[in-house]
Design a protein around this motif. Structure first.
Motif, short mmCIF file in Angstrom:
data_model
loop_
_atom_site.label_atom_id
_atom_site.label_comp_id
_atom_site.label_asym_id
_atom_site.label_seq_id
_atom_site.Cartn_x
_atom_site.Cartn_y
_atom_site.Cartn_z
N ALA A 69 -32.83 -34.22 -49.90
CA ALA A 69 -33.84 -33.55 -49.08
C ALA A 69 -34.67 -34.55 -48.28
CB ALA A 69 -34.75 -32.69 -49.96
N VAL A 70 -35.13 -35.59 -48.93
CA VAL A 70 -35.94 -36.60 -48.23
C VAL A 70 -35.06 -37.33 -47.21
CG1 VAL A 70 -37.22 -38.76 -48.50
CG2 VAL A 70 -37.62 -36.86 -50.08
N GLY A 71 -33.82 -37.61 -47.58
CA GLY A 71 -32.89 -38.31 -46.67
C GLY A 71 -32.72 -37.57 -45.36
N PHE A 72 -32.60 -36.25 -45.40
CA PHE A 72 -32.44 -35.49 -44.17
C PHE A 72 -33.72 -35.42 -43.34
CE2 PHE A 72 -28.54 -33.61 -46.09
CZ PHE A 72 -27.68 -34.01 -45.07
N MET A 73 -34.86 -35.71 -43.95
CA MET A 73 -36.12 -35.73 -43.21
C MET A 73 -36.39 -37.10 -42.58
SD MET A 73 -38.72 -33.39 -45.43
CE MET A 73 -38.30 -33.90 -47.08
N LEU A 74 -35.67 -38.13 -43.02
CA LEU A 74 -35.86 -39.45 -42.45
C LEU A 74 -35.31 -39.48 -41.02
CD1 LEU A 74 -34.82 -41.64 -45.50
CD2 LEU A 74 -37.13 -41.25 -44.64
N PRO A 75 -35.91 -40.29 -40.16
CA PRO A 75 -35.45 -40.33 -38.76
C PRO A 75 -34.09 -41.00 -38.62
CG PRO A 75 -37.14 -41.98 -39.13
CD PRO A 75 -37.05 -41.16 -40.39
N ARG A 76 -33.33 -40.53 -37.65
CA ARG A 76 -32.05 -41.18 -37.31
C ARG A 76 -32.31 -42.44 -36.51
NH1 ARG A 76 -27.19 -37.46 -35.49
NH2 ARG A 76 -26.69 -39.46 -34.56
N GLU A 77 -33.28 -42.37 -35.62
CA GLU A 77 -33.57 -43.49 -34.72
C GLU A 77 -34.50 -44.48 -35.41
OE1 GLU A 77 -32.32 -43.85 -31.55
OE2 GLU A 77 -31.16 -42.03 -31.90
N VAL A 78 -34.15 -45.75 -35.31
CA VAL A 78 -34.95 -46.81 -35.89
C VAL A 78 -35.37 -47.76 -34.78
CG1 VAL A 78 -34.91 -48.80 -37.44
CG2 VAL A 78 -33.81 -46.69 -38.13
N MET A 85 -20.34 -51.66 -37.78
CA MET A 85 -21.74 -51.49 -38.18
C MET A 85 -22.53 -50.67 -37.16
SD MET A 85 -22.06 -53.08 -41.10
CE MET A 85 -23.79 -53.38 -41.25
N GLY A 86 -21.98 -50.48 -35.95
CA GLY A 86 -22.65 -49.65 -34.96
C GLY A 86 -23.14 -50.42 -33.75
N THR A 87 -23.88 -49.73 -32.93
CA THR A 87 -24.41 -50.31 -31.70
C THR A 87 -25.94 -50.19 -31.70
OG1 THR A 87 -24.22 -48.22 -30.52
CG2 THR A 87 -22.34 -49.73 -30.37
N ALA A 88 -26.54 -50.93 -30.81
CA ALA A 88 -28.00 -50.90 -30.69
C ALA A 88 -28.37 -51.40 -29.30
CB ALA A 88 -28.65 -51.78 -31.76
N ASN A 89 -29.63 -51.24 -28.97
CA ASN A 89 -30.18 -51.78 -27.73
C ASN A 89 -31.37 -52.64 -28.09
OD1 ASN A 89 -28.52 -50.47 -25.68
ND2 ASN A 89 -29.41 -48.60 -26.48
N ALA A 90 -31.47 -53.76 -27.40
CA ALA A 90 -32.60 -54.65 -27.57
C ALA A 90 -33.23 -54.88 -26.21
CB ALA A 90 -32.16 -55.97 -28.19
N ASP A 104 -29.43 -45.95 -33.62
CA ASP A 104 -29.24 -44.64 -34.25
C ASP A 104 -28.53 -44.89 -35.58
OD1 ASP A 104 -28.45 -42.12 -35.10
OD2 ASP A 104 -27.84 -41.45 -33.11
N MET A 105 -29.15 -44.55 -36.66
CA MET A 105 -28.59 -44.79 -37.99
C MET A 105 -27.57 -43.72 -38.38
SD MET A 105 -29.93 -47.63 -38.74
CE MET A 105 -29.42 -47.86 -40.43
N GLY A 134 -27.24 -44.16 -44.23
CA GLY A 134 -27.75 -44.81 -43.03
C GLY A 134 -29.23 -44.55 -42.83
N ARG A 135 -29.64 -43.34 -43.05
CA ARG A 135 -31.06 -43.01 -42.86
C ARG A 135 -31.94 -43.73 -43.88
NH1 ARG A 135 -31.91 -37.02 -40.58
NH2 ARG A 135 -30.22 -37.03 -39.07
N TRP A 136 -31.47 -43.82 -45.12
CA TRP A 136 -32.23 -44.56 -46.12
C TRP A 136 -32.26 -46.04 -45.77
CZ3 TRP A 136 -35.61 -42.97 -49.60
CH2 TRP A 136 -35.58 -41.63 -50.02
#
Length: 181
Positions: free
Chosen positions: A20-29, A116-121, A141-142, A148-150
């Motif tokens: 439940a808490v995991g789904f409330m965590l943001p995808r975007e970091v 591991m994914g992509t990101a922008n800096a 985006d996690m 990933g969200r955790w």
């Protein structure tokens, strides 16, 4: 038997809470760190707008001086690319490409960490009276997955410390006259 039922109930409640808490965590970091450098933005910009120049102050180069680094495209500005490969898990394997370059103001970078994914800096510069404030930011985006969200909760601690070290290296380099603008 009562203790076993209590333990099973506790495990079920913990699992439900984790989900439940995991789904409330943001995808975007988002992670960002800033530093003031006693030099004009022009002097700072040259150390940010070239992948080769970033290797001089990058915190990840010091973590594995034996990593393989290659460059492609123009020396600096939009399209300048760097790829790295390291067995050190703190460095890993990936590539970066400058996607935006506004002289003395902003550099945008697309990062690709493979599986591991992509990101922008980005590096944002703001000069006031000969001092340049540099903000190094990172966003990713996690994903939809709970793990990933955790893990996103730890990103500021993991990446932030490296950003602080890199910015301190950059400050010393530029203020000591190592970057010529």
């Amino acid at each position: 038997m009562r203790i076993l039922k209590w333990l099973i109930g506790l495990v079920v409640v913990a699992a439900v809470a984790f989900v439940a808490v995991g789904f409330m965590l943001p995808r975007e970091v988002n992670v960002a760190r800033s530093i003031d450098i006693d030099a004009p933005a022009k002097a700072v910009f040259v150390s940010l707008n070239s992948p080769k120049a970033t290797t001089v102050w990058s915190p990840w180069m010091a973590k594995d001086p034996q990593q393989t680094v290659t460059f492609d495209g123009p020396e600096s500005g939009v399209g300048a690319k760097m790829a790295w490969q390291s067995d050190n898990p703190s460095v890993g394997t990936g590539s970066s490409e400058i996607t935006e370059s506004t002289p003395f103001e902003r550099i945008g970078v697309a990062l690709d960490f493979g599986e591991m994914g992509t990101a922008n800096a980005a590096y944002d510069l703001a000069e006031t009276d000969g001092t340049t404030s540099v903000t190094w930011s990172f966003e990713t985006d996690m994903g939809e997955g709970l793990v990933g969200r955790w893990m996103g909760l730890m990103m500021d601690r993991w990446v932030g410390a490296d950003f602080e070290a890199g910015l301190a290296n950059l400050k010393q380099l530029v203020e000591d006259g190592g970057a010529q603008g």
